[in-house]
Write an enzyme that holds these catalytic residues in place. Structure first.
Site, PDB file in Angstrom:
ATOM      1  N   CYS A  89     -45.666 -45.856 -32.999  1.00 31.52           N
ATOM      2  CA  CYS A  89     -45.611 -45.446 -31.582  1.00 31.52           C
ATOM      3  C   CYS A  89     -45.943 -43.967 -31.405  1.00 31.52           C
ATOM      4  CB  CYS A  89     -44.208 -45.654 -31.007  1.00 31.52           C
ATOM      5  SG  CYS A  89     -43.682 -47.340 -30.940  1.00 31.52           S
ATOM      6  N   HIS A 107     -38.533 -46.538 -26.463  1.00 26.58           N
ATOM      7  CA  HIS A 107     -39.294 -47.788 -26.565  1.00 26.58           C
ATOM      8  C   HIS A 107     -38.349 -48.868 -27.074  1.00 26.58           C
ATOM      9  CE1 HIS A 107     -42.081 -50.859 -27.524  1.00 26.58           C
ATOM     10  NE2 HIS A 107     -42.107 -50.644 -28.820  1.00 26.58           N
ATOM     11  N   HIS A 109     -37.558 -53.279 -27.531  1.00 21.88           N
ATOM     12  CA  HIS A 109     -38.081 -54.643 -27.530  1.00 21.88           C
ATOM     13  C   HIS A 109     -37.140 -55.520 -26.699  1.00 21.88           C
ATOM     14  CE1 HIS A 109     -40.740 -54.193 -31.397  1.00 21.88           C
ATOM     15  NE2 HIS A 109     -41.073 -53.348 -30.431  1.00 21.88           N
ATOM     16  N   GLU A 130     -29.871 -52.054  -4.878  1.00 22.86           N
ATOM     17  CA  GLU A 130     -29.245 -50.725  -4.947  1.00 22.86           C
ATOM     18  C   GLU A 130     -29.675 -49.917  -6.186  1.00 22.86           C
ATOM     19  OE1 GLU A 130     -27.517 -49.134  -2.813  1.00 22.86           O
ATOM     20  OE2 GLU A 130     -26.570 -47.528  -3.991  1.00 22.86           O
ATOM     21  N   HIS A 192     -43.850 -57.998 -25.712  1.00 23.93           N
ATOM     22  CA  HIS A 192     -43.531 -56.953 -26.687  1.00 23.93           C
ATOM     23  C   HIS A 192     -42.275 -56.162 -26.282  1.00 23.93           C
ATOM     24  CE1 HIS A 192     -45.262 -53.310 -29.146  1.00 23.93           C
ATOM     25  NE2 HIS A 192     -43.948 -53.261 -29.076  1.00 23.93           N
TER      26      HIS A 192
END
Ligand SMILES: [Zn+2]
Length: 242
Positions: A89, A107, A109, A130, A192
């Protein structure tokens, strides 16, 4: 202590190296980062160094010694543990730092992100809830210069991009969302997970939690036959069942 170790050793629980380990553990137990999936990166507000969780380390066992540290200007590693590879990443995180002025990127999953990517097309949408008020609109108050959050009456839109065989291949589509959705603080990757960023880790964490809550809610609404982006008072028209 070597100069590399001074980058990651601190008694301050708010130091990026300590925070990444704390959050990785928390996200593992939220079922967001199991099986070494997902990742976190934090920019040190004092040095501007990028702290990055490595690839292939179990998130609940992450230690400061496992982390990579990158120079924000040269993108050279100031610290690279020999045992591990940098996260795939990393180019995506760097793009968020450089193009979105992010202070941290999360990040996960998350299963809620994955299921939403199967329910929605190119865009996740949810309206009139809200919790939307936790998400920034991307606009700034012209007087106070503070960011303006979405209002209860707004629709939250998050782009969905297609997954690739390798995480770093998502970079072109990520760049495209920066242009098409200049105000977004998140991108969902189909089948993903999700990337969420903010000006600092505290904000990124709030955005990530709020978005995950909204994605979970959208799945529940979808199961009931209620479009997550339906207008106020229109839900009864859509309710499934007798
Ligand atoms: Zn991933």
């Amino acid at each position: 202590m070597s100069s590399e170790d001074t980058l990651i050793h601190s008694d301050d629980p708010r130091h990026p190296a300590n925070l990444i380990c704390t959050l990785c553990k928390q996200f593992f137990y939220n079922n967001w980062c199991t099986g070494t999936g997902g990742g976190i990166s934090i920019k040190d507000p004092e040095t501007s160094h990028y702290y990055l969780a490595p690839s292939g380390v179990q998130k609940e066992q992450m230690r400061p010694e496992d982390l990579f540290v990158m120079d924000a200007q040269t993108l050279d590693y100031l610290r690279a543990p020999k045992l591990y590879k940098p996260s795939a990443c990393t180019p995506l995180f760097v793009a968020c730092y450089q193009k979105k002025d992010a202070g941290a990127i999360i990040h996960t999953h998350s299963q809620n992100a994955v299921v939403c990517s199967l329910i929605f097309g190119d865009e996740f949408r949810i309206a009139n809830i809200e919790q939307i008020k936790a998400i920034p609109s991307g606009k700034v108050d012209p007087v106070t210069m503070k960011p303006i959050a979405l209002s209860f009456f707004d629709t939250l839109r998050i782009p969905i991009i297609e997954n690739m065989a390798h995480e770093d291949e998502l970079i072109d589509d990520l760049h495209k969302t920066f242009i098409d959705y200049p105000n977004t603080c998140a991108v969902i990757v189909r089948r993903h997970g999700i990337f969420v960023w903010g000006p600092a880790i505290d904000k990124a964490k709030i955005f990530n939690e709020a978005i995950d809550y909204l994605m979970e809610l959208a799945i529940k609404m979808h199961k009931l036959g209620i479009p997550p982006d339906c207008g106020i008072g229109e839900e009864k028209k859509h309710l499934a069942g007798p």
